[in-house]
Structure formats: structure tokens, C-alpha cells
Design a protein around this motif. Structure first.
Motif, PDB file in Angstrom:
ATOM      1  N   GLY A 165      32.400  95.784  80.528  1.00 44.24           N
ATOM      2  CA  GLY A 165      32.171  96.923  81.422  1.00 44.24           C
ATOM      3  C   GLY A 165      33.454  97.422  82.066  1.00 44.24           C
ATOM      4  N   ARG A 166      33.280  98.238  83.118  1.00 43.14           N
ATOM      5  CA  ARG A 166      34.450  98.839  83.790  1.00 43.14           C
ATOM      6  C   ARG A 166      34.922  97.986  84.968  1.00 43.14           C
ATOM      7  N   ASP A 202      38.420  88.119  85.876  1.00 44.25           N
ATOM      8  CA  ASP A 202      37.020  88.248  86.299  1.00 44.25           C
ATOM      9  C   ASP A 202      36.105  87.611  85.258  1.00 44.25           C
ATOM     10  N   GLU A 203      36.464  87.790  83.989  1.00 50.51           N
ATOM     11  CA  GLU A 203      35.634  87.272  82.902  1.00 50.51           C
ATOM     12  C   GLU A 203      36.508  86.562  81.882  1.00 50.51           C
ATOM     13  N   GLY A 251      39.444 101.253  85.373  1.00 51.32           N
ATOM     14  CA  GLY A 251      39.387 100.820  83.977  1.00 51.32           C
ATOM     15  C   GLY A 251      39.299  99.309  83.876  1.00 51.32           C
ATOM     16  N   SER A 252      39.437  98.792  82.673  1.00 51.91           N
ATOM     17  CA  SER A 252      39.406  97.342  82.470  1.00 51.91           C
ATOM     18  C   SER A 252      40.661  96.880  81.746  1.00 51.91           C
ATOM     19  N   ASP A 300      29.149 103.169  80.548  1.00 49.28           N
ATOM     20  CA  ASP A 300      29.348 101.984  81.400  1.00 49.28           C
ATOM     21  C   ASP A 300      30.063 100.872  80.644  1.00 49.28           C
ATOM     22  N   LYS A 301      29.786 100.848  79.322  1.00 51.99           N
ATOM     23  CA  LYS A 301      30.408  99.802  78.500  1.00 51.99           C
ATOM     24  C   LYS A 301      31.695 100.346  77.884  1.00 51.99           C
ATOM     25  N   LEU A 302      32.808  99.792  78.326  1.00 52.13           N
ATOM     26  CA  LEU A 302      34.075 100.260  77.763  1.00 52.13           C
ATOM     27  C   LEU A 302      34.257  99.742  76.343  1.00 52.13           C
ATOM     28  N   ILE A 303      33.853  98.509  76.119  1.00 54.39           N
ATOM     29  CA  ILE A 303      33.926  97.944  74.768  1.00 54.39           C
ATOM     30  C   ILE A 303      32.516  97.523  74.360  1.00 54.39           C
TER      31      ILE A 303
END
Lengths: 258, 244
Positions: free
Chosen positions: B29-30, B196-197, B179-180, B3-6
Motif C-alpha cells: 500500500g501507500r 514498517d513491513e 508514496g512507499s 490504494d495498492k501501489l504494488i
């Protein structure tokens, strides 16, 4: 993935050397007709022919010299620019193991060095108007020919010598690569690469002295000349393998593209 | 698939004695577009290079999609560096061939279509292209992949406002929504609307990681206004001209 890397490294090499190799062969052919070889002595030589021969010979040897300088620059630059310079931002982010990046550059560097030697040999053959019939009727070549076919393992000797040349070139190339991989760890990359190369050269000399003192090749040669040659090859391969592993390890764990 | 891409914990990087990143803890996250924001020298590029494996951390741990940095994570990341990485002999199509060979998620036809829409002739040699066209080619290479993580280092720096919109539109219409995207920049006003963030970096330390909606709701102001507030107290030499 190694084949794909090789494809791009060889393509880059071809872009650089196709013209130089072609120029070398064409100039050799031109010189064949402008240089006053022995067989032409009965031909009338005009006053301008000497100057023309001098110029074409100068250009030919200039191109030969340029080719070997280009080989050295190519070997250094493809590694330095390709992996440690701006192109490294592309190559080091490809999903391939680091050892494959190093091996691809190495194979290409050894190939371009051997190919340039072969081109030089071919250029010399083109340059001198050799009458092959006469050459092979000379006593020396007759003996050589008979010797080659008299010895059933003559081709094996030739192969072993070729392997030795390739390994020697690989060792020298890997010394340069390892020096650059060490140099990139510091802020003064080029200076530290030169210092590292000098250090590696000293180590290589010490290694050679040690192997000479141990007389390993001589000991193995007593078992047979082929064994001696393969022992010598193994002794070149050993430091080459160590340098290959050290270069790959440094680029994998200490890469520093600041 | 994580769930955590980074995921970074205590991530630090020093160049000699000079720290560039200090104890950064970050999780992304994604399906997110994240702004990596901070003035020049705050550690944005260092963080991105660490994620790409171009430099190695001095301390801490770092994972992409739950994996340590290596060939597997490089296959997931589409990276736009802050410099040109082309060999001069290449054409754009050579680069497309290279990407198709090495990245399964590279869409060759999409790359050609993007070239057409961006006015790039893919058969031209790279060395004959203008700086702006080269940047477009690099953007095409990055966005024609269906990557899990897009790392875009200063994609809108050094271009005029019209070109910024053009680049952002290209990114937004082409990225893989599963993806992110991590975009580093100090030109916040231009990208705020797409984020988004936001992650704020200051002198190598993470000072804020929040959703843009939360920032607006809690602080009652834009990300750009908050950025100016946070970095206003800094000495002049550390700031971009617009902060004063």
C-alpha cells in the motif's frame, strides 16, 4: 519526449565527434600547405619537405579512417551500451515509449554518418587548392552547371538521391539494431547478435533479389523517373520500417537486462 | 490513484530453465517503508527489475498503482539500481538536467542542496568521481524526486556501517511520505529500525509478508532474528556469512 531524448543523444554524439571532425578539417588544411600539389612545382622543395608531406598525409588519412571506424563503433555502442548495457538501467526506466528510444538512437546514428561524409567532402575541398574560377570554366562543369539549371527538377533529383542515401543508412543501422535486440534474448549476447546480423543480411539479399525479379522499379520508372526513384525509396523504407517495429517490439516486450 | 501501489499475482520469472521468482503474490500500500529481505539469489533484484520493466515476467500479472508496467508506471517509480548507469562524459548537473526533463517530480534545487550536504561537487565529471561519490550522485537523483514508489536495490551493500547510517538517513529525510519505499537488502539489522513491513523471499518464493510490529509482537523477536531463524536451515552456499 522524443526531442528531449534527441537532445541527450546529440549531446553525447557531439562530445565524441567534435574533436574528430575538427581534427579532420585542421589536418586537411595543414596538408594543403605540406603536400606538393601541381601548382607548387616551381617552388623549391627542401629535402625534409617530402617526409613532412608524407607524415601529414598519413596522419590525415589516418584520421579519416579513424573517423569512419568511430562512426561504426558509435552506432553500435550507443545502442548496445545505451539501451542494453548499464546505461539501459537509466534509459529504459525513463517514462517514454520504447519506440522513441529506438528512433532517437536511429536519427542520431544516421545524422552522424551523413555528417561524417560531409566533413570528409569538406576536408577534401580544403586539402586540394582548387581554383574555383578555372574549375567552373572547364567544359565538363560548364555543361553540368547548364544541365542543372536547364532541368527545372534537378534539385528534386538531388533531394530524392539524398533521401535514398539517408534511407539506406537507416536500413543498415536498423539491421544492426535488430541483430542486437535479438542477441540480448540469449545468454551469449554478442555471438547471437552476430549470428542474427548474418541471418538478417541473408534476408535482405533475398529481398533485393525478389524486388529485382519483380522489376517493380523498372515498371514504375516507365511512368516517370521521379516515380521510379520514389519507388526505390519505398522499397528501402519497407524493410527499414519492419526492422524498426521489430526492434521496438522486442525491447518493449522481451527486454532482458539480466 | 490506487490504494495498492504494488500488486502482483502469481508472478514468476525464469532465466532459461532456472526459476528466479515463483508464483509471488504481493500487495504493497501507500506510505509504507517495506524491506525486501532475503539472501543473495532469493529473487529480490528480479522482483525490482520486473517492477521497473527492465525484464519481463514469465508468468503472472504485475501492476503499479493499478497500471500495467509501461511509461505511466515508470513516471511514478524512482529506481536506485545495484550498479552505476552513468555515461562517462556526463557531469552530475547533466544528469539533473536529464531528470528535470523527463520527471515532473524531480526537484532540481533539492538535488543541488543534497549534493552540498553530501559533499558532492555537481559540476565535476562523473568519470573523475570516486565510486562512493558516484553512489551518492545516484542516491541524490533518486531521492530528489517526489515519487510514488521508491525501489532501492541494495542501497547499503558494500559500504561501511557509518556510511550505511548516512545513506539511510538521506533516504528517510527525503522520501515522499505519500508514496512507499521498497528497500532490498540482506543487511537486516541495519534497516530494521526504519521498516514498517518486511517481505521475506526464499529461493524465489514469498515466505512472509508482515508488518514489523506484528512480527515483533507475535514472534517476540526482531526481524533480524526471525530472518536468521528462517534461513538457518538453508545449505551454506545459499547464505550470507553472518547466518552461522
Amino acid at each position: 519526449m522524443l526531442w528531449k531524448l534527441l537532445k541527450y543523444d546529440f549531446r553525447s554524439m557531439w562530445k565524441t565527434f567534435s574533436l574528430v571532425w575538427a581534427a579532420c578539417l585542421v589536418l586537411a588544411l595543414v596538408n594543403r600547405f605540406t603536400l606538393p600539389f601541381e601548382e607548387k612545382t616551381n617552388v623549391t622543395i627542401g629535402p625534409g619537405d617530402g617526409i613532412l608531406a608524407f607524415i601529414t598525409a598519413l596522419v590525415f588519412f589516418g584520421v579519416l579512417f579513424a573517423m569512419f571506424v568511430a562512426v561504426m563503433i558509435f552506432v553500435i555502442q550507443r545502442f548496445y551500451k545505451g539501451l542494453l548495457g548499464n546505461e539501459g538501467y537509466l534509459m529504459n526506466t525513463l517514462p517514454v515509449p520504447t519506440w522513441q528510444l529506438v528512433l532517437s538512437k536511429l536519427v542520431c546514428a544516421v545524422f552522424v554518418s551523413i555528417a561524417s561524409m560531409v566533413i570528409t567532402f569538406l576536408a577534401c575541398l580544403l586539402l586540394v587548392p582548387i581554383q574555383w574560377g578555372k574549375v567552373f570554366s572547364m567544359a565538363f562543369f560548364m555543361e553540368l552547371w547548364e544541365g542543372l539549371f536547364g532541368q527545372p527538377d534537378a534539385l528534386l533529383y538531388l533531394f530524392e538521391m539524398c533521401v535514398m542515401v539517408a534511407l539506406g543508412l537507416a536500413l543498415l543501422t536498423l539491421m544492426v539494431y535488430l541483430a542486437m535486440a535479438i542477441g540480448q534474448l540469449f545468454s551469449h549476447r554478442i555471438v547471437m547478435s552476430v549470428v542474427a546480423f548474418i541471418g538478417l543480411d541473408i534476408l535482405a539479399t533475398l529481398y533485393l533479389d525478389l524486388t529485382n525479379e519483380l522489376e517493380l522499379v523498372e515498371m514504375i520508372s516507365n511512368l516517370g523517373q521521379h516515380a521510379g526513384l520514389w519507388m526505390a525509396n519505398a522499397m528501402i523504407l519497407l524493410p527499414a520500417a519492419v526492422m524498426f517495429l521489430a526492434t521496438s517490439w522486442l525491447l518493449k516486450t522481451r527486454l532482458n537486462l539480466e | 490513484m490506487s490504494d495498492k501501489l504494488i500488486a502482483c499475482q502469481g508472478l514468476s520469472k525464469a532465466y532459461g530453465r532456472k526459476p528466479a521468482l515463483s508464483g509471488v503474490d504481493l500487495e504493497v500500500g501507500r506510505g509504507r517503508i517495506v524491506g525486501l529481505l532475503g539472501p543473495n539469489g532469493s529473487g529480490k533484484t528480479t522482483l525490482i527489475k520486473l517492477l521497473c520493466g527492465l525484464i519481463q515476467p514469465t508468468a503472472g500479472t504485475l501492476a503499479v498503482d493499478g497500471l500495467p508496467i509501461g511509461p505511466e508506471t515508470k513516471a511514478l517509480i524512482s529506481y536506485l539500481p545495484d550498479r552505476m548507469y552513468f555515461a562517462s562524459w556526463m557531469r552530475a548537473t547533466d544528469l539533473f538536467d536529464l531528470f528535470r526533463d523527463f520527471y515532473r517530480d524531480f526537484d532540481y534545487d533539492k538535488a543541488l542542496a543534497m549534493c552540498r550536504s553530501l559533499g558532492v561537487e555537481p559540476r565535476d565529471r562523473i568519470k573523475t568521481m570516486s565510486k562512493g561519490t558516484k553512489e551518492k550522485v545516484q542516491l541524490v537523483l533518486v531521492m530528489a524526486r517526489k515519487a510514488q514508489l521508491y525501489l532501492l536495490d541494495e542501497p547499503i551493500a558494500g559500504v561501511d556501517p557509518a556510511a550505511r547510517d548516512f545513506i539511510l538517513r538521506t533516504i528517510l529525510t527525503n522520501y515522499n511520505e505519500e508514496g512507499s519505499v521498497l528497500i532490498s537488502t540482506h543487511l537486516i539489522a541495519d534497516i530494521e529500525k526504519v521498516l514498517d513491513e518486511a517481505v521475506f523471499l526464499k529461493e524465489g518464493k514469498l515466505v512472509l509478508h508482515e508488518t514489523v510490529d506484528n512480527i515483533r509482537e507475535r514472534e517476540g523477536r526482531s526481524v533480524d532474528a526471525l530472518f536468521r531463524e528462517i534461513f538457518r536451515a538453508q545449505p551454506m552456499g545459499d547464505l550470507e556469512g553472518g547466518a552461522f
